[in-house]
Design an enzyme around this catalytic site. Structure first.
Site, short mmCIF file in Angstrom:
data_model
loop_
_atom_site.label_atom_id
_atom_site.label_comp_id
_atom_site.label_asym_id
_atom_site.label_seq_id
_atom_site.Cartn_x
_atom_site.Cartn_y
_atom_site.Cartn_z
CE1 TYR A 124 -3.94 -2.20 0.44
CE2 TYR A 124 -2.52 -3.37 1.96
CZ TYR A 124 -3.67 -3.32 1.19
OH TYR A 124 -4.52 -4.38 1.17
CG ASN B 202 -10.93 -3.20 -7.84
OD1 ASN B 202 -11.55 -2.79 -8.82
ND2 ASN B 202 -10.09 -4.22 -7.91
CD GLU C 50 -2.14 -12.99 -10.36
OE1 GLU C 50 -1.33 -12.20 -9.84
OE2 GLU C 50 -3.25 -12.63 -10.81
CB CYS D 143 -7.64 -4.98 -5.40
SG CYS D 143 -9.07 -6.06 -5.53
CG HIS D 144 -5.39 -10.62 -6.66
ND1 HIS D 144 -6.15 -10.14 -7.73
CD2 HIS D 144 -4.36 -11.32 -7.22
CE1 HIS D 144 -5.59 -10.54 -8.86
NE2 HIS D 144 -4.51 -11.24 -8.58
#
Length: 192
Positions: free
Chosen positions: A121, A144, A179, A152-153
């Site tokens: 952040y 979001n 990912e 946003c993850h």
């Protein structure tokens, strides 16, 4: 696992518009299956304006999703399927994201976080030229309206730990593992 063909929601909805700003707009939705549970896709005037998970924090009321109609979502479903199959790492979809100017700035930065990477952040606040605004970045991140596609993850705490996710920390962990941005947690680990 590719999402299934869009289906209509199993619970009846009423045709209404999402917000005062959306009055006069055609809002429709569909629900698809995914490896992360059912996803509700919302389109405003044919453009994706929402992707919501079951139980998601800040999920708008069902009645704001408009009539069930899978037609505007074919390309969204195709790209999500390719993503879930590990064949797509960057979405290329028009989006209609209503929010404050600051929220839209944050959401724009989220779209710049590459697949398989994370940002804190605080790093996002620095990129926005607002170094003390990591809390405000977190609040905007949580609002979001197009999760997964606007990733946003991929935002984590300053120490590298998982913090807040509207779709739940378990889903966030699973998306990051998928990912390659996080290791699989030990079976006894808690994500708090």
């Amino acid at each position: 696992m590719a999402p299934t063909t869009p289906t209509t929601a199993t619970t009846p909805t009423t045709a209404t518009t999402a917000t005062t700003a959306e009055r006069g707009r055609r809002v429709v939705h569909t629900v698809i299956d995914s490896p992360y549970g059912p996803l509700t896709l919302v389109a405003t005037d044919g453009t994706l304006s929402g992707l919501y998970m079951v139980g998601q924090r800040h999920r708008p009321p069902e009645e704001t999703f408009g009539e069930p109609d899978p037609r505007p979502f074919h390309e969204v479903v195709r790209q999500l399927g390719a993503y879930f199959d590990g064949e797509l790492t960057e979405f290329d979809l028009p989006l209609r994201m209503n929010g404050t100017p600051f929220q839209r700035e944050v959401w724009g930065q989220l779209q710049r976080i590459p697949y398989g990477e994370t940002r804190s952040y605080g790093e996002l606040a620095e990129l926005l030229g607002k170094p003390g605004a990591s809390r405000a970045v977190g609040l905007a991140n949580g609002k979001n309206p197009v999760g997964i596609i606007v990733p946003c993850h991929r935002v984590i705490g300053s120490t590298g730990g998982l913090t807040g996710y509207g779709g739940g920390l378990d889903r966030k962990q699973r998306l990051l593992v998928f990912e390659g941005a996080a290791a699989e947690p030990p079976a006894t680990a808690t994500l708090f």
